[in-house]
Design a protein around this motif. Structure first.
Motif, PDB file in Angstrom:
ATOM      1  N   THR A  93     -18.040   1.478   5.687  1.00  0.00           N
ATOM      2  CA  THR A  93     -18.232   1.309   4.239  1.00  0.00           C
ATOM      3  C   THR A  93     -19.652   0.821   3.950  1.00  0.00           C
ATOM      4  OG1 THR A  93     -17.240  -0.854   4.550  1.00  0.00           O
ATOM      5  CG2 THR A  93     -15.839   0.813   3.541  1.00  0.00           C
ATOM      6  N   ALA A  98     -22.704   2.931   2.179  1.00  0.00           N
ATOM      7  CA  ALA A  98     -23.282   2.446   0.924  1.00  0.00           C
ATOM      8  C   ALA A  98     -24.802   2.333   1.039  1.00  0.00           C
ATOM      9  CB  ALA A  98     -22.666   1.107   0.543  1.00  0.00           C
ATOM     10  N   TYR A 124     -19.688 -10.338   1.682  1.00  0.00           N
ATOM     11  CA  TYR A 124     -20.325 -10.034   2.961  1.00  0.00           C
ATOM     12  C   TYR A 124     -21.086  -8.710   2.807  1.00  0.00           C
ATOM     13  CZ  TYR A 124     -20.562  -8.567   7.905  1.00  0.00           C
ATOM     14  OH  TYR A 124     -20.985  -8.130   9.142  1.00  0.00           O
ATOM     15  N   LEU A 143     -22.742   2.422  -5.956  1.00  0.00           N
ATOM     16  CA  LEU A 143     -21.305   2.305  -5.668  1.00  0.00           C
ATOM     17  C   LEU A 143     -20.442   2.865  -6.808  1.00  0.00           C
ATOM     18  CD1 LEU A 143     -21.078  -1.188  -3.923  1.00  0.00           C
ATOM     19  CD2 LEU A 143     -20.884   1.061  -2.877  1.00  0.00           C
ATOM     20  N   LYS A 161       0.853  -1.196   0.000  1.00  0.00           N
ATOM     21  CA  LYS A 161       0.000   0.000   0.000  1.00  0.00           C
ATOM     22  C   LYS A 161       0.889   1.246   0.000  1.00  0.00           C
ATOM     23  CE  LYS A 161      -4.017  -2.070   0.276  1.00  0.00           C
ATOM     24  NZ  LYS A 161      -5.143  -1.927   1.137  1.00  0.00           N
ATOM     25  N   ILE A 165      -7.615   4.941  -3.468  1.00  0.00           N
ATOM     26  CA  ILE A 165      -6.718   3.953  -2.859  1.00  0.00           C
ATOM     27  C   ILE A 165      -5.304   4.171  -3.407  1.00  0.00           C
ATOM     28  CG2 ILE A 165      -8.552   2.250  -2.509  1.00  0.00           C
ATOM     29  CD1 ILE A 165      -7.600   0.734  -4.944  1.00  0.00           C
ATOM     30  N   ILE A 223     -10.952  -5.592  10.491  1.00  0.00           N
ATOM     31  CA  ILE A 223     -12.202  -6.090   9.909  1.00  0.00           C
ATOM     32  C   ILE A 223     -13.373  -5.213  10.361  1.00  0.00           C
ATOM     33  CG2 ILE A 223     -13.842  -8.035   9.874  1.00  0.00           C
ATOM     34  CD1 ILE A 223     -11.452  -8.833   8.293  1.00  0.00           C
ATOM     35  N   PHE A 230     -14.857  -2.397  -5.158  1.00  0.00           N
ATOM     36  CA  PHE A 230     -14.192  -3.226  -4.155  1.00  0.00           C
ATOM     37  C   PHE A 230     -12.726  -3.452  -4.528  1.00  0.00           C
ATOM     38  CE2 PHE A 230     -18.718  -4.412  -3.882  1.00  0.00           C
ATOM     39  CZ  PHE A 230     -18.938  -4.132  -2.541  1.00  0.00           C
ATOM     40  N   ASN A 234      -7.828  -7.173  -3.320  1.00  0.00           N
ATOM     41  CA  ASN A 234      -9.162  -6.547  -3.369  1.00  0.00           C
ATOM     42  C   ASN A 234      -9.859  -6.691  -2.018  1.00  0.00           C
ATOM     43  OD1 ASN A 234      -9.810  -9.211  -3.257  1.00  0.00           O
ATOM     44  ND2 ASN A 234     -11.110  -9.230  -5.045  1.00  0.00           N
ATOM     45  N   CYS A 235     -11.102  -6.210  -1.950  1.00  0.00           N
ATOM     46  CA  CYS A 235     -11.828  -6.231  -0.678  1.00  0.00           C
ATOM     47  C   CYS A 235     -12.191  -7.663  -0.295  1.00  0.00           C
ATOM     48  CB  CYS A 235     -13.091  -5.383  -0.797  1.00  0.00           C
ATOM     49  SG  CYS A 235     -14.123  -5.484   0.670  1.00  0.00           S
ATOM     50  N   ILE A 246     -10.858   5.943  -7.613  1.00  0.00           N
ATOM     51  CA  ILE A 246     -11.986   5.106  -8.022  1.00  0.00           C
ATOM     52  C   ILE A 246     -13.152   6.031  -8.376  1.00  0.00           C
ATOM     53  CG2 ILE A 246     -13.631   3.349  -7.221  1.00  0.00           C
ATOM     54  CD1 ILE A 246     -11.465   2.221  -5.421  1.00  0.00           C
TER      55      ILE A 246
HETATM   56  C1  HEM Z   1     -19.821  -1.407   0.469  1.00  0.00           C
HETATM   57  C2  HEM Z   1     -18.941  -1.946   1.249  1.00  0.00           C
HETATM   58  C3  HEM Z   1     -17.456  -2.015   0.981  1.00  0.00           C
HETATM   59  C4  HEM Z   1     -16.706  -1.403   0.029  1.00  0.00           C
HETATM   60  C5  HEM Z   1     -17.164  -0.458  -1.074  1.00  0.00           C
HETATM   61  C6  HEM Z   1     -15.329  -1.827   0.234  1.00  0.00           C
HETATM   62  C7  HEM Z   1     -14.271  -1.442  -0.556  1.00  0.00           C
HETATM   63  C8  HEM Z   1     -12.967  -1.845  -0.355  1.00  0.00           C
HETATM   64  C9  HEM Z   1     -11.856  -1.441  -1.166  1.00  0.00           C
HETATM   65  C10 HEM Z   1     -11.920  -0.496  -2.351  1.00  0.00           C
HETATM   66  C11 HEM Z   1     -10.756  -2.042  -0.672  1.00  0.00           C
HETATM   67  C12 HEM Z   1      -9.325  -1.896  -1.197  1.00  0.00           C
HETATM   68  C13 HEM Z   1      -8.651  -0.872  -0.336  1.00  0.00           C
HETATM   69  C14 HEM Z   1      -7.263  -0.533  -0.780  1.00  0.00           C
HETATM   70  O1  HEM Z   1      -6.716  -1.115  -1.739  1.00  0.00           O
HETATM   71  O2  HEM Z   1      -6.705   0.316  -0.113  1.00  0.00           O
HETATM   72  C15 HEM Z   1     -11.153  -2.834   0.462  1.00  0.00           C
HETATM   73  C16 HEM Z   1     -10.300  -3.596   1.222  1.00  0.00           C
HETATM   74  C17 HEM Z   1     -10.691  -4.288   2.329  1.00  0.00           C
HETATM   75  N1  HEM Z   1     -11.968  -4.455   2.795  1.00  0.00           N
HETATM   76 FE1  HEM Z   1     -13.646  -3.654   1.985  1.00  0.00          FE
HETATM   77  N2  HEM Z   1     -15.286  -2.675   1.301  1.00  0.00           N
HETATM   78  C18 HEM Z   1     -16.564  -2.830   1.788  1.00  0.00           C
HETATM   79  C19 HEM Z   1     -16.966  -3.628   2.840  1.00  0.00           C
HETATM   80  C20 HEM Z   1     -16.136  -4.431   3.557  1.00  0.00           C
HETATM   81  C21 HEM Z   1     -16.576  -5.361   4.578  1.00  0.00           C
HETATM   82  C22 HEM Z   1     -18.032  -5.621   4.931  1.00  0.00           C
HETATM   83  C23 HEM Z   1     -15.447  -5.923   5.104  1.00  0.00           C
HETATM   84  C24 HEM Z   1     -15.301  -6.972   6.169  1.00  0.00           C
HETATM   85  C25 HEM Z   1     -16.282  -7.664   6.690  1.00  0.00           C
HETATM   86  C26 HEM Z   1     -14.301  -5.356   4.412  1.00  0.00           C
HETATM   87  C27 HEM Z   1     -12.990  -5.653   4.677  1.00  0.00           C
HETATM   88  C28 HEM Z   1     -11.927  -5.220   3.921  1.00  0.00           C
HETATM   89  C29 HEM Z   1     -10.536  -5.570   4.213  1.00  0.00           C
HETATM   90  C30 HEM Z   1     -10.046  -6.403   5.396  1.00  0.00           C
HETATM   91  C31 HEM Z   1      -9.764  -4.989   3.204  1.00  0.00           C
HETATM   92  C32 HEM Z   1      -8.253  -5.110   3.033  1.00  0.00           C
HETATM   93  C33 HEM Z   1      -8.024  -6.298   2.104  1.00  0.00           C
HETATM   94  C34 HEM Z   1      -6.565  -6.596   1.834  1.00  0.00           C
HETATM   95  O3  HEM Z   1      -5.756  -5.676   1.677  1.00  0.00           O
HETATM   96  O4  HEM Z   1      -6.266  -7.794   1.752  1.00  0.00           O
HETATM   97  N3  HEM Z   1     -14.759  -4.465   3.464  1.00  0.00           N
HETATM   98  N4  HEM Z   1     -12.506  -2.705   0.646  1.00  0.00           N
END
Ligand code: HEM
Length: 511
Positions: free
Chosen positions: A322, A326, A462, A378, A103, A387, A315, A450, A456-457, A412
Motif C-alpha cells: 500500500t 502510494a 505510520y 490517494l 469483513k 473493501i 502488518i 484509509f 479503519n486502517c 472507494i
Molecule cells: C497508503 C497506505 C495505506 C492505505 C491507503 C491503507 C488503507 C487501508 C484500508 C482502506 C483499510 C481497510 C481495509 C478493509 O476494510 O478491508 C486498511 C486496513 C488495515 N491497514 Fe492499511 N493502508 C495503508 C498502509 C498501512 C500500513 C503502513 C499498515 C501497517 C503498518 C497498515 C495496516 C493495516 C491493517 C492491519 C489493517 C486492518 C485493520 C483492521 O481491520 O483492524 N496499512 N488499510
C-alpha cells in the motif's frame, strides 16, 4: 408398489427438498427485495459475466454504478445478492455500524487463509480483542521512535535512484516495493534486510503471487468455487514461505530474548540507531518495534502463537505494498504535472535547503502542500480501491433494512471520483481541492483512503509519516518526468490498486 415408493422418495429428496430449501432461503432474504435499490443482473447466473478479465474489475464496477440510483446497486453474485455502493451516506453508516464489523466473506475468506487470520480479515469476535492489543503499537510515541528507520530507508532510496539518472525511462515500482518492504520489516519485526540481498526480492514475488491468487479466489468465491485453488500446491507452498519467514524472525527474537535475559532484545535496531546517532545528534529514542510488543502479549498469554504469526504477516502484507503504491502513484502524478511538482519542490527546499538531511517528525507539519498532494493522489488512486463488510444482524442502514449476512462492497475508487461531490473535474489531479477553503463537510464525508470507523486502517499515520519522509528525500534530490499521459492511466485491482500499464519515469538530479 415397492418401486413406486422408492421413486417417490427419490423425487422428494432430489426435487421437492431443494425447492423447499430454495424457497426458505429466498424467504430469509425477503428484506433485500423490499430495499430501495437498483437490482442488476440475474439470480444464479449473477452479474459476473460482465467481467472480461481480472484487470477489468474496476471498470466493471464503474459501469455497474453509473446507471444506479445514488451510486448503489444490488447485484447477483451467483446465488447471493450483494450490495455495491459508492454512496457516502451508506458507506459512512456501514463503516461506523457495530453490526458491520465483519469483513465480507467473498472478498476476504481466502485472504484470511493466506495471511493465517490477522486484523485485516478476522471475524469481529476475535478482531475486537486483537485490535485493542495492537492499537498501542501505532501510538504517536512509537511512530516518532521509528523516524531513524524511515530516514535510513529514505537515504537508501536516494542512493539507489542515483543509478537511474541516465535520461532513460524506468519502472521504479519494484524499487519502491523493495525499499518499503525493508522499511516495514525493520520497523515492525526489527530485522534489517541487507541491501542487494535476494531475500527482499523473493519475498516481494511471494507476496505478489499471493495477492494475484487472493483476487482470483475472491472472484471464484462468488460461485463458491474458490476452494479449487486450495489444491494448487504452489499456492500452499508460497503461503508456507511467508509464514516461515515470520516464524523464523519470531523464533530468533525469542531465542535472543532468553539468551540475553531480556537485556538486549533489539540488537539489530540498536546497531542502526548507533549509526544514525553518529550522523544525527537529535536521535534519542530507541525504536519501539511491533514484534517486541506482540511477543510481550504472547508471554502474558494475551496472544496465541497463531496470533503472533498472523498479526505479523498481516502488518507486513498490509503495509509495504500500500505504501509503495502510494509513493509510486504520487511520483507518477507529479511527473505528469510538472508545475505542481515544482511548487512542491520549492516547499521542500524551504524546509530542507541541504540535499542531505534528516527529517524529524515535527518538521513534517511545515509541509502543507505535500499533504495536499498525497491526499489528492490517494483520492484518485486509493491503495485499497474496494473493501467489503458483512451484516452480523438485520441492520437499518438509511431507509433500508439490510438482512443478516448481506455483503456490502464499497468502491472507494468510485466514491472518490463522484462529480456531484468532487465537481466536474473530479477525474483531474488538483491538490488544491484539499485546501482549507475547498475541502468541506461534503468532501470529508466522501474521502476514505484509509477507510473509517472502528475498523479503519491501523497504520494510517505510520503510512503518512513514512510516505512523507520518502517523498521529501526523493523530490529534494530528483526531478521526475514521464511521457505517459494522465488520461491513459487505467487502474486495476489486486487487493491493492495497480496500473494496467505502469508508467515509466525519468529521473534528473536536482542541482
Ligand atoms: C497508503 C497506505 C495505506 C492505505 C491507503 C491503507 C488503507 C487501508 C484500508 C482502506 C483499510 C481497510 C481495509 C478493509 O476494510 O478491508 C486498511 C486496513 C488495515 N491497514 Fe492499511 N493502508 C495503508 C498502509 C498501512 C500500513 C503502513 C499498515 C501497517 C503498518 C497498515 C495496516 C493495516 C491493517 C492491519 C489493517 C486492518 C485493520 C483492521 O481491520 O483492524 N496499512 N488499510
Amino acid at each position: 408398489m415397492e418401486s413406486l415408493k422408492a421413486y417417490e422418495v427419490l423425487i422428494s429428496v432430489f426435487v421437492v427438498l431443494p425447492v423447499i430449501l430454495l424457497l426458505y432461503w429466498l424467504w430469509t432474504r425477503r428484506n433485500i427485495y423490499k430495499c430501495d435499490l437498483s437490482f442488476i443482473g440475474y439470480p444464479i447466473i449473477g452479474s459476473l459475466y460482465k467481467l472480461r478479465n481480472v484487470n477489468s474489475i474496476i471498470s466493471a464496477v464503474g459501469h455497474t454504478l453509473r446507471y444506479c440510483k445514488n451510486g448503489t446497486a444490488c447485484f447477483w453474485a451467483g446465488f447471493f445478492p450483494v450490495i455495491l455502493t459508492a454512496d457516502p451516506d451508506i458507506v459512512s453508516n456501514v463503516l461506523r455500524s457495530q453490526e458491520f464489523l465483519n469483513k465480507a466473506e467473498t472478498i476476504y475468506y481466502y485472504m484470511g487463509v493466506s495471511l493465517k487470520g490477522g486484523l485485516f480479515t478476522t471475524p469481529a469476535t476475535e478482531w475486537v480483542h486483537n485490535r485493542r492489543m495492537i492499537n498501542p503499537c501505532f501510538s504517536n510515541n512509537v511512530l516518532v521512535s521509528l523516524f531513524p528507520i524511515f530516514n535510513k530507508a529514505k537515504n537508501d532510496l536516494i542512493e539507489r535512484c542515483d543509478a537511474l539518472v541516465d535520461n532513460k525511462n524506468h519502472n521504479i515500482l519494484n524499487l519502491l516495493q523493495t525499499l518499503t518492504l525493508s522499511m516495514t520489516v525493520e520497523t515492525t519485526m526489527g530485522k534489517v534486510m541487507h541491501k542487494g540481498k535476494q531475500e527482499s526480492q523473493d519475498l516481494i514475488s511471494v507476496f505478489s503471487f499471493l495477492m494475484k491468487y487472493i483476487t482470483v479466489q475472491a472472484l471464484m468465491s462468488f460461485f463458491k468455487l474458490g476452494f479449487i485453488f486450495e489444491f494448487y500446491s504452489k499456492l500452499q507452498q508460497k503461503r508456507v514461505e511467508v509464514w516461515m519467514f515470520v516464524d523464523k524472525l519470531i523464533q530468533a527474537k525469542l531465542n535472543k530474548c532468553s539468551n540475553t535475559d531480556n537485556n538486549n532484545n533489539n540488537t539489530e535496531s540498536r546497531v542502526l540507531n548507533t549509526k544514525n546517532i553518529d550522523a544525527v545528534p537529535s536521535i534519542r529514542k530507541e525504536p519501539k518495534i511491533f514484534i517486541d510488543q506482540a511477543i510481550k502479549l504472547y508471554e502474558n498469554q494475551q496472544f496465541t502463537w497463531n496470533d503472533l504469526i498472523s498479526e505479523s504477516v498481516t502488518i507486513v502484507a498490509a503495509s509495504f505494498e500500500t505504501t509503495a503504491n502510494a509513493v509510486y502513484s504520487t511520483l507518477v502524478m507529479l511527473a505528469m504535472h510538472p508545475d505542481i511538482q515544482q511548487r512542491l519542490f520549492e516547499e521542500i527546499l524551504d524546509v530542507f535547503p541541504e540535499k542531505d538531511f534528516y527529517i524529524e517528525c515535527d518538521q513534517l507539519s511545515q509541509l502543507s502542500y505535500l499533504e495536499l498532494v498525497i491526499n489528492e493522489t490517494l483520492r484518485l488512486a486509493p491503495s485499497v480501491p474496494i473493501i467489503g463488510r458483512q451484516a452480523m444482524k438485520d441492520t437499518q442502514i438509511g431507509v433500508n433494512l439490510l438482512p443478516k449476512g448481506i455483503q456490502v462492497f464499497i468502491s472507494i475508487y468510485h466514491l472518490h471520483r463522484r462529480t456531484d461531490i468532487w465537481g466536474p473535474n473530479a477525474d483531474k489531479f488538483e491538490p488544491e481541492r484539499f485546501s482549507v477553503e475547498n475541502y468541506g463537510e461534503k468532501q470529508k464525508n466522501a474521502y476514505i483512503p484509509f477507510s473509517k470507523g472502528p475498523r479503519n486502517c491501523i497504520g494510517r499515520r505510520y503510512a503518512m509519516f513514512s510516505m512523507k519522509v520518502l517523498l521529501c528525500g526523493l523530490l529534494r534530490n530528483y526531478k521526475f518526468k514521464t511521457d505517459f499521459k494522465f488520461e491513459d492511466l487505467r487502474c486495476t485491482h489486486r487487493v491493492s490498486l495497480r496500473y494496467i500499464v505502469e508508467p515509466e519515469l525519468r529521473l534528473c538530479r536536482r542541482t
